[in-house]
Enzyme design. Structure first.
Site: not given
Length: 259
Positions: A74, A198
């Site tokens: 991530c 994101c």
């Protein structure tokens, strides 16, 4: 069990962070982690991270999706964990840490931005209306003419669960090209919804939108949660190195919660 936690966000991509240097939280179950990430019955977050000790590194990053399952890399989470490590005094202005996709470097800038070096990319699959690549997590990039009108949840869910992606899943990014920037909206697997930003997704979008020039390139990225920047070196149409995801990483609040 009483759990002290910290909440950080990077362009609206928000995370619960646990200081697990003592190993106290290693045995948390996926159900417990999902409850902590629940926005109605828990703290609320797109994911949960643990900062852990790792010999030879400043720390180790362990990341869980909001559904409680351990996730792939991530990008915004990595930047937030670096900011957390600095706030703890674990690092000063630079970091060398281990994540699920390997070694990462990071820099904490004076303006509060955190620059995170991402994994190299050596495979880019281009199709008529989309591109597929992995920037630590797998991403499907679809080009849009008017991203504001895109049904991100419905279309993202359809693509994420379609063959051949349904078993493992894929993050779906809808990208609109502008003269000086890219607009990106993302449906994230594990969250199973649109997130405000994101990190691995905007990195994938920037690489997919690279021009034909070999060498250094830089892209400004606009997400619903704010602005990011991606820098990279293009070696060929399918090979990219020295990839840096850059943007803000901000402390929100801390507290304790009973499990």
């Amino acid at each position: 069990m009483t759990i002290p936690f910290y909440k950080y966000q990077g362009t609206g991509n928000d995370f619960v962070i646990l200081d697990n240097r003592t190993g106290n939280f290693t045995q948390l179950t996926s159900v417990e982690i999902a409850n902590l990430c629940d926005r109605r019955f828990g703290i609320g977050a797109d994911g949960l991270m643990m900062l852990q000790l790792k010999e030879g590194y400043d720390f180790e990053m362990v990341y869980f999706n909001a559904d409680g399952n351990e996730g792939s890399m991530c990008g915004n989470g990595g930047r937030c964990l670096v900011a957390f490590a600095k706030d703890l005094g674990v690092i000063d202005k630079t970091a060398a840490f281990l994540a699920t996709d390997g070694f990462h470097e990071a820099l904490v800038k004076e303006n509060g931005w955190v620059e995170l070096k991402m994994k190299d990319v050596d495979k880019v699959e281009k199709f008529a209306d989309h591109t597929i690549l992995n920037t630590g997590s797998p991403h499907y990039i679809r080009w849009e003419k008017d991203i504001a009108k895109t049904a991100v949840f419905d279309e993202g869910k359809r693509i994420r669960y379609s063959p051949p992606f349904s078993e493992v899943g894929i993050n779906v990014n809808f990208v609109q090209l502008h003269d000086d920037a890219l607009s990106v909206r993302t449906y994230e697997r594990g969250v199973e919804a649109e997130t405000l930003s994101c990190g691995t997704g905007v990195t994938a979008a920037a690489i997919a939108a690279s021009n034909s020039t070999i060498g250094q390139q830089e892209k400004k990225i606009l997400t619903p949660g704010g602005e990011l920047k991606v820098k990279f070196e293009k070696k060929s149409d399918t090979s990219f190195e020295n990839i840096w995801l850059c943007g803000p990483a901000t402390f929100v609040f801390s507290g304790t919660i009973e499990l």
